[in-house]
Scaffold this active site. Structure first.
Site, mmCIF file in Angstrom:
data_model
loop_
_atom_site.group_PDB
_atom_site.id
_atom_site.type_symbol
_atom_site.label_atom_id
_atom_site.label_comp_id
_atom_site.label_asym_id
_atom_site.label_seq_id
_atom_site.Cartn_x
_atom_site.Cartn_y
_atom_site.Cartn_z
ATOM 1 N N LEU A 1 -9.880 -8.416 -13.035
ATOM 2 C CA LEU A 1 -11.257 -7.929 -12.948
ATOM 3 C C LEU A 1 -12.033 -8.349 -14.192
ATOM 4 O O LEU A 1 -11.513 -8.310 -15.303
ATOM 5 C CB LEU A 1 -11.248 -6.402 -12.818
ATOM 6 C CG LEU A 1 -10.579 -5.887 -11.539
ATOM 7 C CD1 LEU A 1 -10.362 -4.379 -11.614
ATOM 8 C CD2 LEU A 1 -11.392 -6.256 -10.309
ATOM 9 N N MET B 1 -4.172 -7.143 -6.799
ATOM 10 C CA MET B 1 -3.656 -8.294 -7.548
ATOM 11 C C MET B 1 -4.748 -9.283 -7.966
ATOM 12 O O MET B 1 -4.503 -10.487 -8.001
ATOM 13 C CB MET B 1 -2.590 -9.011 -6.712
ATOM 14 C CG MET B 1 -1.414 -8.132 -6.334
ATOM 15 S SD MET B 1 -0.559 -7.432 -7.759
ATOM 16 C CE MET B 1 0.362 -8.857 -8.285
ATOM 17 N N ARG B 2 -5.940 -8.801 -8.282
ATOM 18 C CA ARG B 2 -6.985 -9.676 -8.830
ATOM 19 C C ARG B 2 -7.349 -9.210 -10.226
ATOM 20 O O ARG B 2 -7.505 -7.995 -10.449
ATOM 21 C CB ARG B 2 -8.279 -9.623 -7.978
ATOM 22 C CG ARG B 2 -8.143 -10.047 -6.552
ATOM 23 C CD ARG B 2 -7.737 -11.474 -6.377
ATOM 24 N NE ARG B 2 -8.698 -12.447 -6.872
ATOM 25 C CZ ARG B 2 -8.410 -13.728 -7.070
ATOM 26 N NH1 ARG B 2 -7.206 -14.183 -6.819
ATOM 27 N NH2 ARG B 2 -9.320 -14.568 -7.508
ATOM 28 N N GLY C 1 0.783 -1.239 0.000
ATOM 29 C CA GLY C 1 0.000 0.000 0.000
ATOM 30 C C GLY C 1 0.809 1.279 0.000
ATOM 31 O O GLY C 1 0.333 2.317 0.466
ATOM 32 N N SER C 2 2.012 1.254 -0.567
ATOM 33 C CA SER C 2 2.776 2.499 -0.551
ATOM 34 C C SER C 2 2.198 3.533 -1.520
ATOM 35 O O SER C 2 2.235 4.739 -1.236
ATOM 36 C CB SER C 2 4.262 2.244 -0.843
ATOM 37 O OG SER C 2 4.461 1.886 -2.178
ATOM 38 N N ARG D 1 -15.520 -15.440 -8.803
ATOM 39 C CA ARG D 1 -15.098 -14.077 -9.097
ATOM 40 C C ARG D 1 -16.284 -13.112 -9.140
ATOM 41 O O ARG D 1 -16.216 -11.977 -8.658
ATOM 42 C CB ARG D 1 -14.354 -14.062 -10.435
ATOM 43 C CG ARG D 1 -13.392 -12.926 -10.613
ATOM 44 C CD ARG D 1 -12.618 -13.062 -11.912
ATOM 45 N NE ARG D 1 -11.591 -14.066 -11.888
ATOM 46 C CZ ARG D 1 -10.358 -13.879 -11.377
ATOM 47 N NH1 ARG D 1 -10.021 -12.720 -10.864
ATOM 48 N NH2 ARG D 1 -9.482 -14.845 -11.398
ATOM 49 N N ASP E 1 -3.631 -4.226 -18.271
ATOM 50 C CA ASP E 1 -2.606 -3.197 -18.532
ATOM 51 C C ASP E 1 -2.707 -2.626 -19.944
ATOM 52 O O ASP E 1 -1.706 -2.230 -20.537
ATOM 53 C CB ASP E 1 -1.184 -3.762 -18.293
ATOM 54 C CG ASP E 1 -0.998 -4.285 -16.879
ATOM 55 O OD1 ASP E 1 -1.632 -3.738 -15.955
ATOM 56 O OD2 ASP E 1 -0.225 -5.238 -16.698
ATOM 57 N N HIS F 1 0.982 1.138 -13.136
ATOM 58 C CA HIS F 1 1.740 -0.037 -13.572
ATOM 59 C C HIS F 1 3.224 0.312 -13.565
ATOM 60 O O HIS F 1 3.613 1.385 -14.052
ATOM 61 C CB HIS F 1 1.294 -0.444 -14.983
ATOM 62 C CG HIS F 1 2.014 -1.650 -15.498
ATOM 63 N ND1 HIS F 1 1.760 -2.912 -15.023
ATOM 64 C CD2 HIS F 1 3.003 -1.783 -16.408
ATOM 65 C CE1 HIS F 1 2.557 -3.775 -15.631
ATOM 66 N NE2 HIS F 1 3.328 -3.116 -16.467
HETATM 67 C C1 GRF Z 1 3.412 -0.965 -7.491
HETATM 68 O O1 GRF Z 1 4.677 -1.159 -8.054
HETATM 69 C C2 GRF Z 1 2.387 -0.744 -8.556
HETATM 70 O O2 GRF Z 1 2.881 -0.087 -9.689
HETATM 71 C C3 GRF Z 1 1.965 -2.146 -8.928
HETATM 72 O O3 GRF Z 1 1.989 -2.849 -7.707
HETATM 73 C C4 GRF Z 1 2.901 -2.234 -6.807
HETATM 74 C C5 GRF Z 1 2.131 -1.928 -5.562
HETATM 75 O O4 GRF Z 1 2.970 -1.441 -4.543
HETATM 76 N N1 GRF Z 1 0.698 -2.149 -9.599
HETATM 77 P P1 GRF Z 1 2.324 -0.730 -3.285
HETATM 78 O O5 GRF Z 1 1.379 -1.734 -2.658
HETATM 79 O O6 GRF Z 1 1.617 0.497 -3.755
HETATM 80 O O7 GRF Z 1 3.464 -0.419 -2.384
#
Ligand code: GRF
Length: 207
Positions: free
Chosen positions: A96, A93-94, A15-16, A68, A148, A112
């Protein structure tokens, strides 16, 4: 009424990027508020970060749903219940379905970690290095059913160094992501779908 767009950030882990959006949204003139953080993983670190910031944080464990579609209908109900107007995927990471993507047509964006249309999918930093790229970066794009593949909103780039490793490159690109995503979200919130490309000269952040 604040007049700010109500944004949900969808995460699966660290979640950064979510944190970067939360920080940006603290500015009085930022056009969005982060009204909800939603994770498909109850153990996502970002959920705790969001809660500590006083943001509604909901976990919907995809494994608890029969498929799903059921999972996505629960997500959709949660988003609607919170009056969400824009969705920002941030390491969600799912995959859609076209149905869910269709609910948010022109209202859902993703970040991305590569310069699309190169290096869709995973392991982008390793692949960029293997390909001998001298320039690498990140992209914010509209979400369409193809992974993407949606129209590009904004990109930021940096030079690959001779002594880079995939990890060092990932760390520098992540720093760029944290600048690009808040700028792109603000642009989209203000300008909507039709004009959501940053003006020339604003799309590139150097290092
Ligand atoms: C990031 O590199 C983003 O571009 C990709 O997944 C990563 C997520 O990192 N889709 P974070 O959870 O935001 O730290």
């Amino acid at each position: 009424m604040s007049g700010k767009k109500r944004v949900a950030v969808l995460i699966s882990g660290r979640g950064s990027n979510m944190t970067a959006l939360i920080e940006a949204a603290k500015a009085r003139d930022y056009p969005c508020e982060i009204a909800l953080v939603l994770s498909n993983r109850p153990d996502a670190r970002g959920l705790g970060t969001a809660k500590a910031e006083g943001i509604e944080a909901v976990a919907l464990d995809h494994k608890q749903f029969s498929g799903r579609e059921c999972f996505e209908r629960a997500m959709q109900a949660t988003l609607v219940a919170h009056g969400i107007e824009l969705v920002a995927l941030a390491g969600f990471m799912r995959l859609l379905t076209p149905w869910f993507v269709g609910q948010w047509d022109g209202r859902m964006i993703n970040i991305h970690p590569a310069l699309l249309p190169s290096f869709k999918g995973l392991h982008t930093h390793e692949r960029a290095m293997e390909a001998g790229c001298k320039i690498h970066g990140c992209t914010v794009h509209w979400v369409t059913p193809g992974m993407d593949e949606g129209p590009i909103i904004a990109q930021a780039a940096l030079a690959v160094r001779g002594d880079d490793t995939p990890d060092s490159l990932a760390a520098r690109v992540l720093g760029l992501e944290h600048k690009l995503y808040p700028a792109a979200l603000a642009h989209v919130a203000t300008n909507g779908y039709a004009e959501a490309t940053l003006p020339a000269g604003e799309a590139l952040f150097g290092i």
